[in-house]
Enzyme design. Sequence first.
Site, PDB file in Angstrom:
ATOM      1  N   CYS A  24     -30.780 -35.399 -18.461  1.00  0.00           N
ATOM      2  CA  CYS A  24     -29.453 -36.009 -18.503  1.00  0.00           C
ATOM      3  C   CYS A  24     -28.365 -34.967 -18.303  1.00  0.00           C
ATOM      4  O   CYS A  24     -27.288 -35.270 -17.791  1.00  0.00           O
ATOM      5  CB  CYS A  24     -29.249 -36.753 -19.814  1.00  0.00           C
ATOM      6  SG  CYS A  24     -29.406 -35.714 -21.291  1.00  0.00           S
ATOM      7  N   HIS A 522     -27.361 -36.138 -25.970  1.00  0.00           N
ATOM      8  CA  HIS A 522     -27.428 -36.826 -24.683  1.00  0.00           C
ATOM      9  C   HIS A 522     -26.123 -36.585 -23.922  1.00  0.00           C
ATOM     10  O   HIS A 522     -25.032 -36.584 -24.508  1.00  0.00           O
ATOM     11  CB  HIS A 522     -27.648 -38.325 -24.892  1.00  0.00           C
ATOM     12  CG  HIS A 522     -27.789 -39.102 -23.613  1.00  0.00           C
ATOM     13  ND1 HIS A 522     -28.814 -38.876 -22.717  1.00  0.00           N
ATOM     14  CD2 HIS A 522     -27.024 -40.091 -23.078  1.00  0.00           C
ATOM     15  CE1 HIS A 522     -28.685 -39.703 -21.695  1.00  0.00           C
ATOM     16  NE2 HIS A 522     -27.606 -40.444 -21.891  1.00  0.00           N
TER      17      HIS A 522
END
Length: 791
Positions: A24, A522
């Site tokens: 990510c 994230h």
Amino acid sequence: METEEDDEQRTRGLTGLKNIGNTCYMNAALQALSNCPPLTQFFLECGGLVRTDKKPALCKSYQKLVSDLWHKNRPSYVVPTNLFQGIKSINPMFRGYSQQDSQEFLRCLMDQLHEELKETQTEPGDDQSNGVAGDDGPEDDNRSQSENDFQSCESCGSSERADCEAQGGGSGGVVGVSTADRPAADDNANEAEMLVPERDEVTANRSWQKEKNMINDAYRSGVSGGGDMGADLDKDIDTAAAATTNENTSFICSQGALKVQGNNTESFQDIQVSSTTRPQSPVPMEGHHPKLSSSPPKASSVWPNLNSAHKKAVTSFNPPKNKRQKKYRSVVTDIFDGTIVSAVQCLTCDRVSVTLENFQDISLPIPGKEDLAKLHSSTHQTSLVKAGSCGEAYAPQGWISFVMEYIKSWFWGPVVTLQDCLAAFFARDELKGDNMYSCEKCKKLRNGVKFCKVQSLPEILCIHLKRFRHELMFSTKIGTHVSFPLDGLDLQPFLGKDSAAQTTSYDLLSVICHHGTASSGHYIAYCRNDLNNLWYEFDDQSVTEVSESCVQNAEAYVLFYKKSSEEAVKERRRVTALMNMMEPSLMQFYVSRQWLNKFRTFAEPGPISNTDFLCSHGGVPPNKATCIDDLVVMLPQNVWDHLYSRYGGGPAVNHLYVCHTCQTEIERLEKRRRTERDMFVRLNKAFQEEESPVVIYCISMQWFREWEGFVKGKDNDPPGQIDNSKIAMNKNGHLTLKQGADSGQISEETWNFLHSIHGGGPLVTVRPSVSHQEPESSQSEEKIEWETRSV
């Protein structure tokens, strides 16, 4: 300027990226970078300039990825496998499946793109071709590095650059060269192997001793009498070069043995100088473009730089000058490069030391409560203004707003703005205590003050907020919310007094956010689509439209701001109107496609620059003739007149032709390479066959690799003077070889040959010691045996 329908464009750029194993951080960075119009449009519109022979060819992978992300069919997501493999090959940090830092990935990616796309920056008054003809004599300057590294600014300093390139060391064998510098799997066998003499040893041996004596005699006469040895070498070596066949062998192996293969090839395929492998004459090439004339215009007034001096071929190999420090540019530096000037003042002698440094992103600290109070205090602001720092950033702020923010900070914590972070970065830093300043004038540690200002602003400003603190045993994350403007970020308060920057206002393009802790989390990205001006959230494969308030509440980590100029928008409309007039013109002018991309996407495109498709003589370089359509755009006369009167630059081009001067220089350069290459192979083969050389000469393998790259066609510039300073040491007044030095061993004739062309030094020799200890050892053994018997 745009031919597609609006409804087709509205959906472009909204493609997700698949997470291929905790990636990510990469997906967010790529989406943020993809929504920077100057860079994206370069890869979409200027494909002819995306060329490289450097592995892993990351620019090609990124170009393919951008094309997929902005394709009119708009796939739901793209898998960035090729680009990820390329990043892992150049930086081991990104191998495996652990979470990485998005800003470090950006730094590594942009550094590699610059390395693959960089071109020599033409300086004013430098109309000479690159490394073709030999210079008159050596210079006194030492060889310098070819390029300054671009840095990230860390609180007026510089952060460590990601190590994206691995360097190998050499061996010190008989003629040792490390294989670490070479690719593990070479696509082209000719790239790793060179020619050897022909197998007719009878003919070769008759003249070989004569040639060796000629080299040594000519070298000695050239050194003592200062004569031109190069002319004699050029004349005599041509006959020697004709006696070589087209068998391939490596120059030097780590074991000192020559590897031979019977692969007959006429030339080296990795030497790419034009559409043909080895150009013979300046005639139209295969696939000759109809736009290109085979000869320049007859009138000399069209190209004033094309004089008779450019048409003369220099045949002698005089010792060349040392390489000058070159400046390189690329699309990355054009877009992201800025300059910061930092000054340190000694409080004892008032001496001021000024330093200029380039940056491609700025790492800003997030100030705490005490820092904010100091930044907002009127006393501190006054001292900053008097000291010439950035107190002007808070000049418009009144007491009412300051009190309101102070009250809010009691309930919701400190209210930190991006302007606060910038002010903390550019605030003066007192150098005292353990951080005292070493004054060159006082020759002592003194108390000092350090100031920073922006000298030149980049087209796109990349801001990195330092949210992570890495201690010895653990890492922490600063979760303070930093408010940032979507439009109108003003950097005027942080400019230096002599800065020539005109546009200082920036609008937000994209922001990378990190959710979670320092150990896990994230990454997502919020990006403004350039076609419909709406904001979208890019969360791996998912792309969702969001409101502006959602973006402003994000926990920003990396922000991309672009210069904003209403005047640039109006200028584009004027040019579009001129193009739509379809006014008949008698002449058409060629303009660089790359500059035209700057005009469409930059707030300040700068002067017209046609040097990316023209050589210094005013013609098209032979290696760019076949792809000229990808490099130029034809404009009517009225549009050219308007652009030229507005931006200047040039030169004006309405006739394209292949440059004969460059063609001749390429042929001469190839002849020089072939001559040096073949003579070295012959001399080295004779050295390998010599059983007990009296003296062995040592040469720096660092210099030898540069020379090898030159004769193989990988580098257009000669390596400069031989530099043995790193392998030599002074021992009792004599130069000897350093223990474990990165050196190779060559014969006297080879040294004389290379030194006569390139010059340099110092001379480092090794004399093999001949062992005469066998009789003594046998006598001692007999003596021991006799004594044993007597006992």
